[in-house]
Design an enzyme around this catalytic site. Structure first.
Site, PDB file in Angstrom:
ATOM      1  N   GLU A 103       2.753  10.441   3.101  1.00 31.97           N
ATOM      2  CA  GLU A 103       1.595   9.581   3.357  1.00 31.97           C
ATOM      3  C   GLU A 103       1.482   8.461   2.331  1.00 31.97           C
ATOM      4  O   GLU A 103       1.149   7.327   2.676  1.00 31.97           O
ATOM      5  CB  GLU A 103       0.318  10.420   3.364  1.00 31.97           C
ATOM      6  CG  GLU A 103      -0.935   9.594   3.652  1.00 31.97           C
ATOM      7  CD  GLU A 103      -2.222  10.375   3.445  1.00 31.97           C
ATOM      8  OE1 GLU A 103      -2.146  11.599   3.177  1.00 31.97           O
ATOM      9  OE2 GLU A 103      -3.298   9.758   3.526  1.00 31.97           O
ATOM     10  N   GLU A 233      -8.040   6.578   8.764  1.00 32.88           N
ATOM     11  CA  GLU A 233      -6.963   7.544   8.963  1.00 32.88           C
ATOM     12  C   GLU A 233      -6.184   7.024  10.170  1.00 32.88           C
ATOM     13  O   GLU A 233      -6.604   7.157  11.315  1.00 32.88           O
ATOM     14  CB  GLU A 233      -7.529   8.940   9.234  1.00 32.88           C
ATOM     15  CG  GLU A 233      -8.271   9.556   8.061  1.00 32.88           C
ATOM     16  CD  GLU A 233      -7.342  10.204   7.037  1.00 32.88           C
ATOM     17  OE1 GLU A 233      -6.110  10.033   7.145  1.00 32.88           O
ATOM     18  OE2 GLU A 233      -7.856  10.874   6.125  1.00 32.88           O
TER      19      GLU A 233
HETATM   20 ZN    ZN Z   1      -4.881  10.586   2.616  1.00 36.45          ZN
END
Ligand code: ZN
Length: 272
Positions: A103, A233
């Protein structure tokens, strides 16, 4: 190239961020939290002009996590203020695709691409970390970057690590709001980001939030922001289809183009 500050916005909004056991006595290389006076003035307002010349608006982009977090657990597990009277860990490692694409690499690459698009449109961008090889900064430092930089908007970039069956993006906002900006302009920013992601071909989360928006009390970065702030997100990295998108340069450019479009729509909204 953007100016980089030693702080940024954002806590982890990722499912895998939640399980870190906090510990005290961490290292000292992550900047400590310090109270930052709230700058007066209309957050998110149109750029001021001086002598008739428009001043470029400032946007803080906050790529979640950092590449060396995992190797420095004591530093990133140090407890910092969460903006609601409690504490939470300084930062977290973030999630990854099943194939191992992390990520932190995704968020940093998308931030650089978003920066390029915004600067081409005359926006000055401040990043909360200068590279993808460091530790932190802590979420409280990230969360106060907007007020330090007198930013019109603060956007934290993440990707989630949820059950593989779920997919889609969601935009997190501080709730219950802690000030009028969180109650008002942050929602306008979040909606603009949501709409731009939809227009860019992405879909609302199938597993979290409503209509692509998630109202969260627990994200320190959002709680501590006194400028309009949202945490995106972008995808669920554990979903095979979305893992393929986030792992490709083309996919990351699509996210960046959409995020920049949403930010510009917010900055240039009617009445701003
Ligand atoms: Zn994160």
């Amino acid at each position: 190239m953007a100016v980089v500050v030693a702080g940024s916005l954002a806590v982890a909004g990722c499912a895998t961020d939640q399980g870190t056991a906090p510990s005290r006595g961490g290292g000292t290389s992550v900047p400590a939290a310090s109270p930052v006076p709230t700058a007066p003035g209309p957050a998110g307002a149109a750029p001021p002009s001086r002598g008739g010349a428009a001043v470029a608006p400032v946007v803080v982009l906050d790529p979640g996590h950092n590449g060396a977090n995992a190797a420095h657990p004591a530093q990133i597990q140090r407890l910092v203020p969460d903006g609601r009277g409690g504490t939470k860990p300084c930062n977290s490692t973030g999630t990854a695709t099943d194939a191992g694409y992390p990520e932190h690499a995704f968020t940093f690459d998308v931030a650089l691409r978003t920066e390029e698009a915004l600067e081409a449109a005359g926006v000055r961008v401040v990043l909360t970390r200068p590279n993808d090889t460091g530790v932190g900064p802590c979420v409280d430092v990230r969360g106060t970057a907007g007020q330090r930089e007198d930013a019109a908007a603060v956007v934290s970039i993440h990707a989630d690590g949820a059950a593989a069956s779920g997919s889609g993006f969601h935009v997190a906002l501080s709730d219950p709001p802690l000030d009028p900006v969180q109650a008002g302009q942050a929602h306008v920013l979040g909606t603009a980001l949501r709409d731009a992601l939809r227009a860019g071909g992405f879909h609302d989360s199938t597993y979290l939030g409503r209509q692509g928006i998630s109202l969260r009390p627990d994200l320190a970065g959002l709680n501590l922001a006194t400028r309009p702030a949202a945490l995106v997100e972008c995808a669920n990295m554990r979903n095979p289809a979305e893992a393929a998108v986030v792992s490709s340069a083309d996919g990351r450019q699509r996210y960046a183009t959409a995020l920049a479009a949403g930010i510009l729509a917010y900055l240039h909204r009617p009445g701003a």
